[in-house]
Design a protein around this motif. Sequence first.
Motif, mmCIF file in Angstrom:
data_model
loop_
_atom_site.group_PDB
_atom_site.id
_atom_site.type_symbol
_atom_site.label_atom_id
_atom_site.label_comp_id
_atom_site.label_asym_id
_atom_site.label_seq_id
_atom_site.Cartn_x
_atom_site.Cartn_y
_atom_site.Cartn_z
ATOM 1 N N ARG A 1 0.827 -1.211 0.000
ATOM 2 C CA ARG A 1 0.000 0.000 0.000
ATOM 3 C C ARG A 1 0.862 1.263 0.000
ATOM 4 O O ARG A 1 0.494 2.271 -0.609
ATOM 5 N N TYR B 1 -11.541 4.095 -2.337
ATOM 6 C CA TYR B 1 -11.683 2.678 -1.982
ATOM 7 C C TYR B 1 -10.457 1.882 -2.418
ATOM 8 O O TYR B 1 -9.966 1.025 -1.676
ATOM 9 N N GLN B 2 -9.956 2.183 -3.610
ATOM 10 C CA GLN B 2 -8.768 1.484 -4.103
ATOM 11 C C GLN B 2 -7.538 1.819 -3.263
ATOM 12 O O GLN B 2 -6.706 0.950 -2.980
ATOM 13 N N GLU C 1 -7.523 2.633 -0.086
ATOM 14 C CA GLU C 1 -7.669 2.068 1.253
ATOM 15 C C GLU C 1 -7.800 0.549 1.252
ATOM 16 O O GLU C 1 -8.039 -0.041 2.313
ATOM 17 N N ARG C 2 -7.641 -0.072 0.110
ATOM 18 C CA ARG C 2 -7.806 -1.521 0.014
ATOM 19 C C ARG C 2 -6.836 -2.257 0.939
ATOM 20 O O ARG C 2 -5.638 -2.002 0.941
ATOM 21 N N ASN C 3 -7.395 -3.138 1.746
ATOM 22 C CA ASN C 3 -6.656 -3.999 2.696
ATOM 23 C C ASN C 3 -6.052 -3.241 3.883
ATOM 24 O O ASN C 3 -5.483 -3.878 4.775
#
Length: 229
Positions: free
Chosen positions: A56, A128-129, A131-133
Amino acid sequence: MILFFQENKELIEESLSEEKTLSIYKLIMDGGLGGQIIIAILFVLLAVALYIYFERFFAIKAASKVDKNFMNQIKDYVSNGKLESADSLCKSKNTPTARLIGKGISRIGKPLDDINTAIETAGKLEVYQLERNVSILATISGAAPMIGFLGTVIGMIVAIHEIANAGGQIDIKMLSDGLYTAMTTTVAGLIVGIIAYITYNHLVVRTNKVVYQMEAKSVEFLDLLNEPV
């Protein structure tokens, strides 16, 4: 007495050396099967946390890169009616901000509210992408210390069980397995939890910076469309 110490000098030195170099591996192994299982689970959680953080981190770092002349070029293209060139420029920049502006450009000609709605919807998808995982890190930061405390309880149960079966003859050696389990799992759980907590908050801060950047550029683009011809 002096002769005894001289003859056993090497043996005493080796014994002291062993005590000073007590390894983490030995502590874990001395903690028994229960402690080893807890430590293994915590090790897996640590590996997952570090993987998510670095994956990330580099993704967010790449998303935050925006050409300083990007908006100036967009303004020139839109002002001159070169919408295809503006759209091509957005597609050539693989960043969330460029994708938002590209979504707005594709809606030019429609009411301003529709353009704003399209940008907001695209922005939610981009966030959303980003903050993924990341939420998994928050889960690990809370779960790891609890798993460590579970190991502590297991270790204390083992120690109490040994005391109950000792028949009044309590020896610290027989309690060592339970105490090792209690201490090593607690420390490991706290370490993993602290690492996950710090990395989670760091990613949240960096994500918020990218979101602010996206909002600022979107507002700048909408202001451009509101300018009188």
